[in-house]
Design a protein around this motif. Structure first.
Motif, short mmCIF file in Angstrom:
data_model
loop_
_atom_site.label_atom_id
_atom_site.label_comp_id
_atom_site.label_asym_id
_atom_site.label_seq_id
_atom_site.Cartn_x
_atom_site.Cartn_y
_atom_site.Cartn_z
N ALA A 17 0.81 -1.21 0.00
CA ALA A 17 0.00 0.00 0.00
C ALA A 17 0.85 1.26 0.00
O ALA A 17 0.34 2.35 -0.30
N LEU A 18 2.13 1.13 0.33
CA LEU A 18 3.02 2.30 0.36
C LEU A 18 3.64 2.60 -0.99
O LEU A 18 4.21 3.68 -1.18
N MET A 19 3.54 1.68 -1.94
CA MET A 19 4.29 1.79 -3.17
C MET A 19 3.59 2.63 -4.24
O MET A 19 2.35 2.68 -4.30
N VAL A 20 4.40 3.28 -5.07
CA VAL A 20 3.87 3.91 -6.28
C VAL A 20 3.59 2.77 -7.27
O VAL A 20 4.51 2.01 -7.60
N PRO A 21 2.35 2.61 -7.71
CA PRO A 21 2.00 1.48 -8.57
C PRO A 21 2.93 1.34 -9.78
O PRO A 21 3.27 2.33 -10.43
N GLY A 22 3.36 0.11 -10.02
CA GLY A 22 4.19 -0.17 -11.18
C GLY A 22 5.64 0.23 -11.04
O GLY A 22 6.38 0.17 -12.02
N THR A 23 6.07 0.61 -9.82
CA THR A 23 7.46 1.04 -9.61
C THR A 23 8.04 0.33 -8.38
O THR A 23 7.34 -0.40 -7.69
N GLN A 24 9.32 0.59 -8.12
CA GLN A 24 9.98 0.12 -6.92
C GLN A 24 10.14 1.25 -5.89
O GLN A 24 10.93 1.14 -4.95
N HIS A 25 9.36 2.32 -6.07
CA HIS A 25 9.48 3.50 -5.22
C HIS A 25 8.37 3.56 -4.18
O HIS A 25 7.20 3.27 -4.47
N ILE A 26 8.73 3.96 -2.99
CA ILE A 26 7.74 4.23 -1.94
C ILE A 26 7.13 5.60 -2.17
O ILE A 26 7.84 6.57 -2.45
N ASP A 27 5.83 5.69 -2.06
CA ASP A 27 5.11 6.95 -2.27
C ASP A 27 5.28 7.83 -1.04
O ASP A 27 4.80 7.49 0.05
N ALA A 28 5.96 8.94 -1.19
CA ALA A 28 6.24 9.83 -0.06
C ALA A 28 4.97 10.41 0.55
O ALA A 28 4.97 10.83 1.72
N VAL A 74 6.01 20.49 1.63
CA VAL A 74 6.21 21.91 1.32
C VAL A 74 6.96 22.09 0.01
O VAL A 74 7.04 23.20 -0.52
N GLY A 75 7.51 21.02 -0.53
CA GLY A 75 8.25 21.10 -1.79
C GLY A 75 8.90 19.76 -2.08
O GLY A 75 8.70 18.79 -1.35
N GLU A 76 9.67 19.71 -3.15
CA GLU A 76 10.33 18.46 -3.50
C GLU A 76 11.69 18.74 -4.13
O GLU A 76 11.91 19.79 -4.74
N ASN A 77 12.62 17.80 -3.94
CA ASN A 77 13.94 17.91 -4.51
C ASN A 77 13.90 17.57 -5.98
O ASN A 77 13.12 16.72 -6.41
N PHE A 78 14.78 18.19 -6.78
CA PHE A 78 14.75 17.97 -8.23
C PHE A 78 15.10 16.54 -8.62
O PHE A 78 14.79 16.09 -9.71
N LYS A 79 15.73 15.79 -7.70
CA LYS A 79 16.12 14.42 -8.00
C LYS A 79 15.03 13.40 -7.70
O LYS A 79 15.22 12.21 -7.97
N THR A 80 13.90 13.81 -7.14
CA THR A 80 12.89 12.83 -6.76
C THR A 80 12.43 12.02 -7.97
O THR A 80 12.13 12.59 -9.03
N PRO A 81 12.36 10.69 -7.82
CA PRO A 81 11.86 9.86 -8.92
C PRO A 81 10.34 9.82 -8.98
O PRO A 81 9.77 9.24 -9.89
N THR A 82 9.68 10.43 -7.99
CA THR A 82 8.22 10.41 -7.94
C THR A 82 7.70 11.84 -7.74
O THR A 82 7.14 12.17 -6.70
N PRO A 83 7.88 12.71 -8.74
CA PRO A 83 7.44 14.11 -8.59
C PRO A 83 5.94 14.20 -8.40
O PRO A 83 5.17 13.45 -9.02
N SER A 84 5.52 15.15 -7.58
CA SER A 84 4.08 15.36 -7.37
C SER A 84 3.43 15.94 -8.61
O SER A 84 2.27 15.68 -8.89
N PRO A 106 4.53 15.97 -12.39
CA PRO A 106 5.50 15.61 -13.44
C PRO A 106 5.70 16.69 -14.46
O PRO A 106 6.80 16.88 -14.97
N ALA A 107 4.64 17.44 -14.80
CA ALA A 107 4.76 18.49 -15.81
C ALA A 107 5.74 19.57 -15.38
O ALA A 107 6.57 20.05 -16.15
N VAL A 108 5.64 19.97 -14.11
CA VAL A 108 6.55 20.98 -13.58
C VAL A 108 7.97 20.43 -13.51
O VAL A 108 8.95 21.10 -13.84
N SER A 109 8.09 19.16 -13.11
CA SER A 109 9.41 18.53 -13.00
C SER A 109 10.12 18.50 -14.33
O SER A 109 11.33 18.73 -14.42
#
Length: 210
Positions: free
Chosen positions: A161-172, A192-202, A204-207
């Motif tokens: 339930a913590l995972m981003v579907p279809g990935t190996q990443h935990i959903d922050a 409050v924000g996100e680092n540019f390296k995040t593999p799971t941007p809130s 994606p268009a902005v990233s």
């Protein structure tokens, strides 16, 4: 205008990090469970810091296996119930005024032990993230008070339930670790924000525009 800083002299230089429960094996093969909050990860290496004379420190040097169980904020009372318990029998002289011996910390904390896949110590079933690891280095710190232990992750278990579907990443946005902040338990607040390296941007268009 920025406030003027003052010089302070805290009894221990402690900033606060996520809480983990370390499960190790005692000399007789029984499991030990201990809370700690001096932990960080570098890639697949998890670095742990604890008192040199603790039962956990001795177990790490002798058995060289550990499970790093990461509790959520709903488990803070279970974690705190272990704070005054030790797996050392007899209790060391410098701890007798505060600590008491406990042979079965899983039961004392109301937690469930479940078998690990690759290491001897059990996992904590109630923790939604569990890292089976082997000790690669365990040395006293410069002051000779703490054991600084490097471990290598062998198997990582996560609640689906913590995972981003279809990935190996935990959903922050779904995972909220328990944080010990200057000896007080906290949960994470809103993003409050996100680092540019995040593999799971809130967003994606902005990233993609960065």
């Amino acid at each position: 205008m920025m406030a003027e800083h003052i010089l302070i002299d805290p009894p221990i230089l402690y900033i606060g990090t996520p809480v983990v429960l370390l499960s190790t094996l005692n000399p007789d093969g029984t499991p030990n469970l201990a809370p700690m909050s001096s932990v960080f990860a570098l890639g697949q290496t998890v670095v742990l810091g604890m008192e040199l004379t603790s039962r956990t420190a001795q177990n790490l040097r002798e058995r060289r296996q550990v499970v790093v169980n990461v509790p959520g904020p709903e488990l803070w009372r279970n974690v705190e119930s272990l704070a005054r318990l030790t797996g050392s029998d007899p209790v060391p002289d410098d701890k007798r005024d505060v600590y008491s011996y406990c042979a079965d910390k899983f039961t004392a904390a109301g937690l469930t032990a479940e078998a690990s896949d690759l290491v001897g110590p059990p996992r904590v079933a109630e923790c939604r993230l569990q890292i089976e690891a082997e000790v690669t280095s365990a040395e006293p710190d410069a002051g000779g008070v703490f054991l600084v232990t490097q471990t290598r992750a062998r198997a990582i278990h996560a609640d689906p339930a913590l995972m981003v579907p279809g990935t190996q990443h935990i959903d922050a946005h779904k995972w909220r670790p328990l944080v010990l902040n200057f000896r007080h338990y906290f949960r994470l607040g809103e993003e409050v924000g996100e680092n540019f390296k995040t593999p799971t941007p809130s967003n994606p268009a902005v990233s993609r525009q960065r």
